[in-house]
Design an enzyme around this catalytic site. Structure first.
Site, PDB file in Angstrom:
ATOM      1  N   HIS A   1      83.250 -12.172   3.014  1.00 30.71           N
ATOM      2  CA  HIS A   1      82.534 -12.189   4.372  1.00 30.71           C
ATOM      3  C   HIS A   1      82.145 -13.843   4.426  1.00 30.71           C
ATOM      4  O   HIS A   1      81.251 -13.882   3.520  1.00 30.71           O
ATOM      5  CB  HIS A   1      81.555 -11.009   4.356  1.00 30.71           C
ATOM      6  CG  HIS A   1      80.474 -11.283   5.627  1.00 30.71           C
ATOM      7  ND1 HIS A   1      81.122 -10.666   6.779  1.00 30.71           N
ATOM      8  CD2 HIS A   1      79.594 -11.837   5.902  1.00 30.71           C
ATOM      9  CE1 HIS A   1      80.145 -10.818   7.772  1.00 30.71           C
ATOM     10  NE2 HIS A   1      79.165 -11.680   7.461  1.00 30.71           N
TER      11      HIS A   1
ATOM     12  N   ASP B   1      74.268   0.170  12.501  1.00 32.94           N
ATOM     13  CA  ASP B   1      74.123  -1.344  12.635  1.00 32.94           C
ATOM     14  C   ASP B   1      74.686  -1.798  13.780  1.00 32.94           C
ATOM     15  O   ASP B   1      74.123  -2.720  14.386  1.00 32.94           O
ATOM     16  CB  ASP B   1      74.957  -1.885  11.467  1.00 32.94           C
ATOM     17  CG  ASP B   1      74.926  -3.542  11.595  1.00 32.94           C
ATOM     18  OD1 ASP B   1      73.758  -4.146  11.260  1.00 32.94           O
ATOM     19  OD2 ASP B   1      76.018  -4.146  11.851  1.00 32.94           O
TER      20      ASP B   1
ATOM     21  N   ARG C   1      69.020  -6.337  18.177  1.00 34.05           N
ATOM     22  CA  ARG C   1      68.414  -7.457  17.489  1.00 34.05           C
ATOM     23  C   ARG C   1      68.590  -8.794  18.208  1.00 34.05           C
ATOM     24  O   ARG C   1      67.932  -9.802  18.579  1.00 34.05           O
ATOM     25  CB  ARG C   1      68.689  -7.734  16.222  1.00 34.05           C
ATOM     26  CG  ARG C   1      67.949  -6.602  15.213  1.00 34.05           C
ATOM     27  CD  ARG C   1      68.651  -6.672  13.993  1.00 34.05           C
ATOM     28  NE  ARG C   1      68.947  -8.043  13.179  1.00 34.05           N
ATOM     29  CZ  ARG C   1      69.888  -8.209  12.351  1.00 34.05           C
ATOM     30  NH1 ARG C   1      70.833  -7.386  12.480  1.00 34.05           N
ATOM     31  NH2 ARG C   1      69.948  -9.301  12.062  1.00 34.05           N
TER      32      ARG C   1
ATOM     33  N   SER D   1      72.512  -5.397   7.601  1.00 40.29           N
ATOM     34  CA  SER D   1      73.612  -5.343   8.532  1.00 40.29           C
ATOM     35  C   SER D   1      74.980  -5.641   7.989  1.00 40.29           C
ATOM     36  O   SER D   1      76.121  -4.919   7.817  1.00 40.29           O
ATOM     37  CB  SER D   1      73.139  -6.369   9.634  1.00 40.29           C
ATOM     38  OG  SER D   1      74.342  -6.531  10.354  1.00 40.29           O
TER      39      SER D   1
ATOM     40  N   LYS E   1      78.069  -2.765   6.302  1.00 38.89           N
ATOM     41  CA  LYS E   1      79.533  -2.707   6.625  1.00 38.89           C
ATOM     42  C   LYS E   1      80.694  -2.796   5.707  1.00 38.89           C
ATOM     43  O   LYS E   1      81.639  -2.338   5.457  1.00 38.89           O
ATOM     44  CB  LYS E   1      79.769  -3.700   7.787  1.00 38.89           C
ATOM     45  CG  LYS E   1      79.014  -3.307   9.197  1.00 38.89           C
ATOM     46  CD  LYS E   1      79.227  -4.281  10.298  1.00 38.89           C
ATOM     47  CE  LYS E   1      78.309  -5.505   9.933  1.00 38.89           C
ATOM     48  NZ  LYS E   1      77.852  -6.224  11.066  1.00 38.89           N
TER      49      LYS E   1
HETATM   50  N1  URA Z   1      76.464 -10.970  11.071  1.00 37.86           N
HETATM   51  C1  URA Z   1      76.139  -9.459  10.823  1.00 37.86           C
HETATM   52  O1  URA Z   1      77.045  -8.828  10.933  1.00 37.86           O
HETATM   53  N2  URA Z   1      74.905  -8.861  11.038  1.00 37.86           N
HETATM   54  C2  URA Z   1      73.835  -9.942  11.257  1.00 37.86           C
HETATM   55  O2  URA Z   1      72.628  -9.492  11.397  1.00 37.86           O
HETATM   56  C3  URA Z   1      74.063 -11.182  11.285  1.00 37.86           C
HETATM   57  C4  URA Z   1      75.333 -11.630  11.269  1.00 37.86           C
END
Ligand code: URA
Length: 428
Positions: free
Chosen positions: A85, A164, A171, A186, A190
């Site tokens: 990621h 999320d 947000r 967040s 995932k």
């Molecule tokens: N990417 C995400 O998936 N969540 C965040 O809060 C910031 C970047």
């Protein structure tokens, strides 16, 4: 589940208290179900941004977001899994060569990705420049493709961490994206729900990144590594430089083109370096550090997997990528050395040309973006092309040019230039 009151939870965090496990479980569940209103969750997110959360609270918050949806299970696959990621950068096309490369080394890569928002591009937007390519796969298709080809890049389904999805959208419009506990939970909710066995985080630092300074990037990386490790996922993070954009392109189709160059054994040195560094970490995390990914780039096996992956999702790996209708060249103002190329300036220019979106429902242009013809440290001659701006709509050039202004320096020949390390540190 113990019942709480939204105002009680907001006030506790507003006053700098720790939230209990039961308060966290309740507030995430109630928000997902619509029993806690957006304005209440906004206030709580702002209180968290201002007052923080400790490691236990962040882990519980992450667990509650995972529990809001489904979890994938790759334990039935015949090979181990590893994912990567990136926290997002300009010209960051690394997932495209990386996934087939790691698959060619014997480790399965479930890359459930998102679309871009703002100045950093999204992996799915880039791949959608390939005629016919399809981002949406069912869970069964994902498992079949992982077993047969070893890699899949596709859209994360709505079932993973729905809390999320709702909270991130909130947000985004309430000035609370930047809270490290919220970013870490967040991303990790995932990735843990996705079910990967190993995870490598590419945490970007610099003008083109979320985290502009090394100290906050390090804090984010350490928080995420702890969350992954506690959840049983073999997790490491690389802190990597994002003051300069990666490679020589930022956009959609043009980044696919550059990725294919890397898979063909060429491509810009920094893209190759980062792809190999991340591949080595993914392989080590999955217990396959006996394989050298550089060999799989050189022998064409990573390219073979790429072509199969594109075909499996209805794309044509041999099709011409869309060409922009309009282009505009920016020439070097003087002869000398390019000493600075600012990632944010280039990212904003690509975005304004149509490569990115301002709202999540906006379309993106497949052919829009910026090519730069020199990297920091390169000699340039007055009048040579320095940037080529690409778009389907010529009226976008003025605003793109404005964002490039002041975003690069050409200094006289002989000016000292010291390159930055691309990989700044490893955490985990
Ligand atoms: N990417 C995400 O998936 N969540 C965040 O809060 C910031 C970047």
């Amino acid at each position: 589940m113990t019942q709480h009151d939204a105002v009680e939870v907001i006030v506790a965090k507003r006053d700098g208290q720790e939230l209990s496990d039961s308060q966290i479980d309740w507030v995430i569940d109630a928000y997902t179900r619509g029993d806690v209103a957006d304005e209440q969750m906004s206030a709580l997110a702002m209180a968290i941004l201002l007052n923080g959360m400790d490691r236990r609270e962040i882990a519980r918050w992450t667990g509650a977001m995972i529990a809001s949806g489904e979890r994938m299970d790759f334990s039935g696959l015949s090979r181990p899994t590893a994912d990567k990621h990136s926290t997002g950068g300009v010209g960051d096309k690394i997932t495209l060569p990386l996934a087939p490369l790691v698959a060619a080394c014997g480790v399965a890569v479930p890359q459930l990705s998102g679309r871009g928002l703002g100045h950093t591009g999204g992996t799915l937007d880039k791949l959608e420049a390939i005629p016919g390519w399809r981002a949406g796969l069912s869970n069964e298709e994902i498992l079949d493709q992982l077993e047969s080809l070893g890699a899949v890049i596709c859209a994360a389904g709505d079932g993973l961490a729905p809390a999320d999805k709702k909270l991130y959208a909130l947000r985004d419009v309430t000035g609370t994206v930047e809270a490290i506990p919220l970013i870490a939970s967040s991303i990790m909710s995932k990735k843990i729900a996705e079910g990967t066995g190993a995870l490598v985080l590419d945490v970007k630092v610099g003008t083109g990144a979320f985290m502009k300074d090394e100290a906050s990037a390090r804090e984010l990386a350490e928080t995420m590594v702890a969350l992954g490790t506690d959840a049983g996922v073999h997790t490491v993070a690389l802190l990597t430089d994002m003051s300069t954009p990666l490679g020589l392109t930022a956009g959609n189709g043009i980044e696919v083109e550059e990725s294919v160059e890397v898979l063909a054994g060429g491509g810009p040195a920094d893209v190759v370096e980062l792809t190999l560094a991340l591949a080595r970490e993914m392989l080590a995390g999955a217990g396959r550090d006996d394989v050298d990914p550089a060999d799989r780039l050189a022998d064409g096996s990573a390219m073979d997997v790429w072509r199969q992956m594109i075909r499996a999702q209805d794309g044509d790996p041999d099709a011409d990528l869309p060409a922009a209708r309009e282009s505009h060249v920016v020439e070097a103002p003087s002869s000398g050395v390019l000493t600075r190329l600012d990632a944010m300036a280039v990212g904003m220019a690509a975005w304004r040309l149509g490569a990115g979106r301002a709202r999540k429902e906006d379309p993106v242009q497949a052919a829009a973006g910026v090519r730069w013809h020199a990297r920091p440290g390169d000699a340039v001659t007055a009048g040579q092309p320095l940037f080529t701006l690409l778009t389907d709509e010529a009226d976008r050039f003025d605003r793109a040019l404005a964002s490039l202004e002041g975003g690069y320096d050409v200094e006289p020949e002989g000016t000292a230039y010291s390159p930055r390390d691309l990989v700044i540190d490893r955490i985990g």
